[in-house]
Design a protein around this motif. Structure first.
Motif, mmCIF file in Angstrom:
data_model
loop_
_atom_site.group_PDB
_atom_site.id
_atom_site.type_symbol
_atom_site.label_atom_id
_atom_site.label_comp_id
_atom_site.label_asym_id
_atom_site.label_seq_id
_atom_site.Cartn_x
_atom_site.Cartn_y
_atom_site.Cartn_z
ATOM 1 N N VAL A 200 0.840 -1.202 0.000
ATOM 2 C CA VAL A 200 0.000 0.000 0.000
ATOM 3 C C VAL A 200 0.877 1.253 0.000
ATOM 4 O O VAL A 200 0.667 2.190 -0.786
ATOM 5 N N GLU A 201 1.893 1.279 0.886
ATOM 6 C CA GLU A 201 2.800 2.422 0.928
ATOM 7 C C GLU A 201 3.596 2.528 -0.370
ATOM 8 O O GLU A 201 3.854 3.634 -0.865
ATOM 9 N N ALA A 202 3.983 1.381 -0.932
ATOM 10 C CA ALA A 202 4.720 1.392 -2.193
ATOM 11 C C ALA A 202 3.863 1.951 -3.327
ATOM 12 O O ALA A 202 4.358 2.660 -4.204
ATOM 13 N N THR A 203 2.565 1.614 -3.314
ATOM 14 C CA THR A 203 1.656 2.129 -4.339
ATOM 15 C C THR A 203 1.541 3.652 -4.246
ATOM 16 O O THR A 203 1.553 4.351 -5.269
ATOM 17 N N ARG A 204 1.449 4.163 -3.015
ATOM 18 C CA ARG A 204 1.387 5.620 -2.848
ATOM 19 C C ARG A 204 2.674 6.284 -3.363
ATOM 20 O O ARG A 204 2.636 7.305 -4.038
ATOM 21 N N TYR A 205 3.813 5.668 -3.033
ATOM 22 C CA TYR A 205 5.082 6.200 -3.495
ATOM 23 C C TYR A 205 5.144 6.212 -5.020
ATOM 24 O O TYR A 205 5.546 7.194 -5.641
ATOM 25 N N ALA A 206 4.740 5.086 -5.634
ATOM 26 C CA ALA A 206 4.779 4.999 -7.088
ATOM 27 C C ALA A 206 3.900 6.056 -7.730
ATOM 28 O O ALA A 206 4.275 6.672 -8.729
ATOM 29 N N ALA A 207 2.706 6.259 -7.161
ATOM 30 C CA ALA A 207 1.802 7.273 -7.701
ATOM 31 C C ALA A 207 2.407 8.679 -7.557
ATOM 32 O O ALA A 207 2.345 9.508 -8.483
ATOM 33 N N ASP A 208 3.021 8.951 -6.403
ATOM 34 C CA ASP A 208 3.610 10.280 -6.155
ATOM 35 C C ASP A 208 4.772 10.565 -7.096
ATOM 36 O O ASP A 208 5.049 11.726 -7.408
#
Length: 213
Positions: A200-208
């Protein structure tokens, strides 16, 4: 026990799903909802591990409900269960944060496996959806060169982008033509570099950082 909320605008479908899931020894159905708004009200009263979510519903559809659940209830995973397998429906659900995507012809074993995977923080897609995802990836135009953040390699950034698209390790391995062990190594290295603990945190990072959808 995996606690589940079933969301579908058809009464027969949601009651049938609740009865079906109730037969699984490790699943407890906390309640059913006829639309996304009712689902949010149920979760506000009693959090669940997984929401089994229809997409097309009145009042609040499954995409918007998924978006709000991911935002307001980060401990709850959403698995979409729908008749729609078009690219737009799949992409919208994944962008909203769905952790799984099944069609309504899925069997009890496949549904149970998806719920268990979602509760464990993993993504699950049935064969039809996986095929559409791979085909969609093949159609994507090449991206212009970018400066990768935090010392990521091109492969690590690519893996993070696929995580953001909701693909499991097995599906990432298939798309990149590498082994699952290699995928895990890239994920571990990337997570250490960007200081995240889960997908979940990785997905947010990727989106950012423009690495995802």
């Amino acid at each position: 026990m995996i606690t589940v909320v079933v969301v579908d605008d058809q009464q027969l479908m949601r009651e049938g799903l609740a009865a079906l899931l109730g037969m699984l020894g490790d699943v407890e159905v906390l309640g059913t909802a006829a639309d996304g708004r009712q689902a949010l009200d149920l979760l506000a009263a009693r959090p669940a591990d997984v929401v089994l979510m229809d997409l097309r519903m009145p009042v609040m559809d499954g995409v918007e409900a998924t978006r709000r659940i991911v935002r307001d209830h980060p401990g709850t995973a959403v698995v979409v269960l729908t008749t729609y397998t078009d690219d737009e429906s799949i992409v919208q659900a994944l962008r909203a944060g769905a952790r799984g995507y099944l069609t309504k012809d899925a069997g009890r074993a496949e549904m149970a496996a998806a719920l268990r995977s979602a509760a464990a923080g993993q993504s699950t897609f049935d064969a039809k959806v996986s095929d559409r995802l791979v085909a969609a990836l093949d159609r994507l135009p090449p991206r212009p060169p970018i400066t990768l953040p935090d010392g990521l390699t091109a492969r690590e950034a690519e893996v993070l982008g696929l995580i953001a698209r909701g693909l499991s390790n097995q599906e990432i391995a298939g798309v990149l033509f590498i082994g699952e062990a290699t995928v895990k190594t890239h994920i571990n290295n990337a997570f250490a570099k960007i200081h995240v603990r889960n997908r979940v945190e990785a997905t947010r990072y990727a989106a950012d950082h423009g690495l995802g959808l």
